[in-house]
Design an enzyme around this catalytic site. Sequence first.
Site, PDB file in Angstrom:
ATOM      1  N   GLU A 141       1.097  40.444 -13.030  1.00  0.00           N
ATOM      2  CA  GLU A 141       2.474  40.760 -12.621  1.00  0.00           C
ATOM      3  C   GLU A 141       2.858  42.167 -13.080  1.00  0.00           C
ATOM      4  O   GLU A 141       3.484  42.942 -12.342  1.00  0.00           O
ATOM      5  CB  GLU A 141       3.435  39.721 -13.221  1.00  0.00           C
ATOM      6  CG  GLU A 141       4.719  39.520 -12.457  1.00  0.00           C
ATOM      7  CD  GLU A 141       4.561  38.781 -11.147  1.00  0.00           C
ATOM      8  OE1 GLU A 141       4.432  39.479 -10.115  1.00  0.00           O
ATOM      9  OE2 GLU A 141       4.581  37.545 -11.132  1.00  0.00           O
TER      10      GLU A 141
ATOM     11  N   CYS B  26      -1.810  30.960  -7.037  1.00  0.00           N
ATOM     12  CA  CYS B  26      -1.142  32.218  -7.375  1.00  0.00           C
ATOM     13  C   CYS B  26       0.284  31.976  -7.894  1.00  0.00           C
ATOM     14  O   CYS B  26       0.470  31.457  -8.971  1.00  0.00           O
ATOM     15  CB  CYS B  26      -1.184  33.161  -6.180  1.00  0.00           C
ATOM     16  SG  CYS B  26      -0.896  34.878  -6.614  1.00  0.00           S
ATOM     17  N   HIS B  27       1.320  32.325  -7.108  1.00  0.00           N
ATOM     18  CA  HIS B  27       2.691  31.991  -7.499  1.00  0.00           C
ATOM     19  C   HIS B  27       3.088  30.597  -7.005  1.00  0.00           C
ATOM     20  O   HIS B  27       4.189  30.141  -7.295  1.00  0.00           O
ATOM     21  CB  HIS B  27       3.689  33.014  -6.933  1.00  0.00           C
ATOM     22  CG  HIS B  27       3.615  34.359  -7.599  1.00  0.00           C
ATOM     23  ND1 HIS B  27       2.787  35.353  -7.139  1.00  0.00           N
ATOM     24  CD2 HIS B  27       4.264  34.873  -8.670  1.00  0.00           C
ATOM     25  CE1 HIS B  27       2.935  36.430  -7.914  1.00  0.00           C
ATOM     26  NE2 HIS B  27       3.814  36.156  -8.847  1.00  0.00           N
TER      27      HIS B  27
END
Length: 225
Positions: free
Chosen positions: A162, A131-132
């Site tokens: 996002e 993910c991030h």
Amino acid sequence: MTKRILFVFTSANRTLTGASTGWYLPEAAHPYYILAPHFIIDFASPEGPNPPVDEYSVQTFPDDIGKFLDNPEVKKKLSASKKLSEVNPDDYDAIFYVGGHGPVLDLAVDPVNIQLASKFYRAGKLVAAVCHGPAALVGATDESGKSIFAGKPVTGFSNVEEEQINKVKDVPFLLEDKISSLGGKYEKAAEPWGPKVVVAGNLITGQNPASAHPIGEAILQALQK
């Protein structure tokens, strides 16, 4: 000998807009369920013990509260999380970066983390992020000083995802754009929020929360070779 994995969590608990953040519950929990029966897992973060969990992720994934957050073994690991500065890469076979918006804010620019990730990668150890989480790797380089993303297929949280959660202003950069700017060949699932895991040698990346389980499977497969 049993292999060891280091799970790295963010220590950031606020975004650029002041919204609360942290590490994203299923992105630690789902890989942990798959990997814990086979490997020794330690936790670490820039500031050490009790890295902050993203409260929204706790509300959204209540099944992981009892199984993970309230698990006595996990609670012990969270409270005993090492500082990244205390980690010796020689002690581990793999490093895994848990997502949440936090890593974009602290791990991406943390010099200790950048050096650590680079050491793992250069030693041929498994480097994985979901993910991030890949934001923690934007400063990592290979022996020639090139980004570890350069020329490789990579995924991570997409621009459209996002935008859909209205978090563009909460982070200093969009991960999809950053990966591309570093020479990575960004890939994503056919639909937003669909699972996507990309294996590129000893670099494994996952796109979003739905990719947390499959990245656990990919790490398991890679370490059992």
